[in-house]
Design an enzyme around this catalytic site. Structure first.
Site, mmCIF file in Angstrom:
data_model
loop_
_atom_site.group_PDB
_atom_site.id
_atom_site.type_symbol
_atom_site.label_atom_id
_atom_site.label_comp_id
_atom_site.label_asym_id
_atom_site.label_seq_id
_atom_site.Cartn_x
_atom_site.Cartn_y
_atom_site.Cartn_z
ATOM 1 C CD GLU A 39 -4.075 0.127 -4.379
ATOM 2 O OE1 GLU A 39 -5.246 -0.224 -4.156
ATOM 3 O OE2 GLU A 39 -3.214 0.206 -3.487
ATOM 4 C CB CYS A 42 -0.915 0.015 1.207
ATOM 5 S SG CYS A 42 -0.017 0.217 2.731
HETATM 6 P P1 NAD Z 1 -9.344 -6.375 -0.345
HETATM 7 O O1 NAD Z 1 -10.036 -5.109 -0.034
HETATM 8 O O2 NAD Z 1 -9.763 -7.149 -1.547
HETATM 9 O O3 NAD Z 1 -9.503 -7.399 0.889
HETATM 10 C C1 NAD Z 1 -9.241 -6.990 2.216
HETATM 11 C C2 NAD Z 1 -10.111 -7.819 3.148
HETATM 12 O O4 NAD Z 1 -11.485 -7.577 2.843
HETATM 13 C C3 NAD Z 1 -9.882 -9.319 3.009
HETATM 14 O O5 NAD Z 1 -9.889 -9.878 4.297
HETATM 15 C C4 NAD Z 1 -11.062 -9.782 2.172
HETATM 16 O O6 NAD Z 1 -11.457 -11.095 2.479
HETATM 17 C C5 NAD Z 1 -12.154 -8.801 2.533
HETATM 18 N N1 NAD Z 1 -13.077 -8.550 1.406
HETATM 19 C C6 NAD Z 1 -12.767 -8.585 0.090
HETATM 20 N N2 NAD Z 1 -13.861 -8.307 -0.647
HETATM 21 C C7 NAD Z 1 -14.882 -8.085 0.219
HETATM 22 C C8 NAD Z 1 -16.260 -7.747 0.055
HETATM 23 N N3 NAD Z 1 -16.799 -7.578 -1.147
HETATM 24 N N4 NAD Z 1 -16.993 -7.578 1.163
HETATM 25 C C9 NAD Z 1 -16.460 -7.733 2.375
HETATM 26 N N5 NAD Z 1 -15.161 -8.065 2.590
HETATM 27 C C10 NAD Z 1 -14.373 -8.238 1.529
HETATM 28 O O7 NAD Z 1 -7.774 -6.062 -0.381
HETATM 29 P P2 NAD Z 1 -6.591 -7.037 -0.777
HETATM 30 O O8 NAD Z 1 -6.621 -7.263 -2.249
HETATM 31 O O9 NAD Z 1 -6.545 -8.214 0.128
HETATM 32 O O10 NAD Z 1 -5.338 -6.125 -0.376
HETATM 33 C C11 NAD Z 1 -4.818 -5.148 -1.220
HETATM 34 C C12 NAD Z 1 -5.403 -3.786 -0.934
HETATM 35 O O11 NAD Z 1 -5.169 -3.424 0.413
HETATM 36 C C13 NAD Z 1 -4.755 -2.687 -1.758
HETATM 37 O O12 NAD Z 1 -5.754 -1.798 -2.184
HETATM 38 C C14 NAD Z 1 -3.807 -2.021 -0.774
HETATM 39 O O13 NAD Z 1 -3.490 -0.681 -1.075
HETATM 40 C C15 NAD Z 1 -4.606 -2.114 0.465
HETATM 41 N N6 NAD Z 1 -3.754 -1.986 1.644
HETATM 42 C C16 NAD Z 1 -3.816 -0.821 2.348
HETATM 43 C C17 NAD Z 1 -2.999 -0.645 3.440
HETATM 44 C C18 NAD Z 1 -3.028 0.636 4.219
HETATM 45 O O14 NAD Z 1 -2.421 0.660 5.259
HETATM 46 N N7 NAD Z 1 -3.710 1.671 3.769
HETATM 47 C C19 NAD Z 1 -2.123 -1.667 3.834
HETATM 48 C C20 NAD Z 1 -2.099 -2.843 3.110
HETATM 49 C C21 NAD Z 1 -2.928 -2.993 2.013
#
Ligand code: NAD
Length: 496
Positions: A380, A279
């Site tokens: 992103e 991120c």
């Molecule tokens: P994601 O949003 O797809 O998933 C994150 C979590 O949400 C997971 O546990 C997943 O199971 C759950 N999830 C996914 N889809 C969902 C839905 N429709 N409804 C409810 N829950 C759901 O993210 P990812 O692909 O696992 O991780 C990458 C993303 O995380 C990138 O956008 C990255 O920038 C972000 N990120 C942000 C930070 C920060 O500190 N700002 C840190 C790490 C990652």
């Protein structure tokens, strides 16, 4: 089968649904993960609710000692945790070890809990009246975490929450759940009572149950922006305290006076480290004036030397992407960037190391002359794709960043102190680096972006993390004094 961790042990019931866990280096499905339904989430929350009163009442010094013991166990097992990260996420082992180290720093911060929970005291605010505050835990709190830091991001949450006296339900990413399960075993070995830390693996079904569950007081979320917004809106609607960290598009500005070798090292390290799945990855390099033509050859020379390969191979500097779907999405963005007219300087499509043809590889990719409005600028990508935007003046760079909806991290590369100070003051981004490309604060500060990169009021870990996982109580006390007896319906004025 990777199952849940509820009430201090592996959950043994057969799941109704499962998900695939890949080995991104080979492309093979290496395991299945149980996907929780409402029943499993309710069981985890019930275990946490039952464990909470005794844990809250456990002396703070004893809770602190559990954290000290956990810290030692994480240190001893760091290579094993890193290997699990590499095996399911794909990042290289040194990178995975770095992730464990950054998570460990939050555990170490949580070892200070005796100091962090102290309240305030004022003697004699009125005659014979004292006032004091204390911070108390919230109850059962939940964490929902992304795939890209499967050990560190959960550690941004549970060490502080637990040390503060809460019990915890973690819903890690279903793509790489194993590191958290190993940490659950280490917490048990450290002396944490059953039920204080629980894990439910799962997807939207589990998340939605967490959001509506009446026994959960607060939710910490880290993930993409659309889901962060969804978690914040629905969690707060259900009356919960929510902190939701979202996605990013981090810009690194290079001024003409910058050390171009240093800037190239930074852009390549921060753009392609962990295959861009961070991120805080740099995804846009904004060059000012003639910096572009001087910087570009240094960047391409470095890219030419980067070795992409399986994360467990000590020769690899960059690993594969996490899933085939994500690889295809990143490849799709590269095609779109080309079609929209950006200069594709280095094309990482179609690469795979020998013997790993099934793995989810995209080699480092570089675009020049990227423009706002192009999809590769607006979205992103979360892959090893770096874009260069050329602007004429420093102010154009600041205006560009301030117009972006994301605002997680940013950096400026310059030797001009005045320019760096202006950037720090005027930039509308939560975390800012000066000649540092990935400005992730250490655990005794707090981490959080602005705008669409963060929803809520308390950034994560550090002092803000303690505030998030506790609430203040104020006690105003007077021990009986005959002078002040008698009914008085006026509003209390302690100072008189
Ligand atoms: P994601 O949003 O797809 O998933 C994150 C979590 O949400 C997971 O546990 C997943 O199971 C759950 N999830 C996914 N889809 C969902 C839905 N429709 N409804 C409810 N829950 C759901 O993210 P990812 O692909 O696992 O991780 C990458 C993303 O995380 C990138 O956008 C990255 O920038 C972000 N990120 C942000 C930070 C920060 O500190 N700002 C840190 C790490 C990652």
């Amino acid at each position: 089968m990777i199952s849940h961790w509820i009430d201090g042990r592996q959950w043994s019931e057969k799941p109704e649904r499962t998900g695939k866990v890949y080995d991104p280096a080979t492309g093979e499905v290496q395991n299945e993960v149980a996907l929780a339904g409402v029943g499993e989430v309710d069981a985890a929350v019930a275990a946490a609710r039952d464990a909470y009163p005794a844990w809250r009442d456990t002396p703070i010094t004893r809770r602190q000692n559990v954290m000290f013991a956990f810290r030692e166990l994480v240190v001893q097992n760091r290579h094993e945790i890193a290997k699990l990260i590499t095996s399911e996420h794909g990042k290289t082992e040194p990178d995975a070890l770095g992730e464990v180290q950054r998570g460990l720093e939050v555990v170490e911060f949580a070892c200070n809990i005796t100091h962090l929970m102290k309240g305030e005291f004022s003697e004699q605010v009125s005659t014979g009246v004292d006032t004091f505050t204390m911070r108390q835990p919230l109850g059962v709190v939940a964490g929902i975490t992304p795939f890209n830091f499967p050990a560190m991001v959960p550690m941004w949450m549970y060490p502080l929450a637990i040390a503060a006296g809460n019990s915890f339900v973690l819903k890690p990413s279903e793509k790489d759940p194993s590191p958290s399960l190993l940490c659950a075993e280490l917490l048990k070995e450290a002396g944490l009572p059953p039920g204080v830390f629980n894990i439910v693996n799962g997807d939207k079904v589990a998340v939605d149950r967490i959001l509506e569950h009446p026994d959960i007081a607060a939710v910490s979320f880290v993930g993409s922006t659309p889901i962060a917004r969804y978690i914040y809106e629905n969690g707060t609607k259900a009356g919960k305290r929510v902190q939701a960290l979202g996605g990013a598009k981090n810009h690194m500005v290079v001024l003409p006076d910058a050390d171009m070798e240093l800037a190239a090292d930074a852009a390549v390290s921060a753009g392609y480290g962990s295959a861009g799945e961070r991120c805080m990855a740099i995804s846009v390099v904004v060059t000012v004036g003639d910096a572009a033509d001087r910087l570009l050859p240094h960047i391409t020379a470095r890219i030419a030397k980067l070795r992409t390969g399986p994360g467990h191979d000590p020769d690899s500097e960059m690993g594969p992407l996490v899933t085939p779907e994500h690889r295809d999405k990143v490849v799709g963005y590269i095609g779109q960037g080309e079609a929209e007219g950006a200069d594709l300087v280095v094309d990482g499509r179609g690469y795979s190391p020998e013997g790993y043809e099934g793995g989810f590889y995209v080699a480092p990719t570089l675009f020049d002359r990227v423009q706002p409005g192009m999809k590769i600028y607006e979205d992103e990508i979360f892959g090893p794709v770096l874009g260069m935007v050329r602007v004429e003046h420093f102010q154009d760079a600041i205006d560009l960043i301030n117009a972006n909806p994301y605002a997680n991290g940013t950096a400026v590369f310059t030797n001009d102190g005045g320019a760096a100070r202006k950037f720090g003051n005027e930039i509308q981004v939560g975390m800012v680096g000066v000649n540092i490309p990935i400005p992730v604060p250490l655990a005794f500060y707090s981490f959080g972006g602005w705008k669409s990169s963060f929803f809520g009021s308390s950034p994560i870990y550090g002092p803000e993390g303690i505030r998030f996982y506790t609430r203040q109580k104020v006690v105003i006390s007077r021990w009986p004094d005959p002078i002040y007896r008698g009914v008085d319906l006026g509003f209390p004025q302690h100072g008189r």
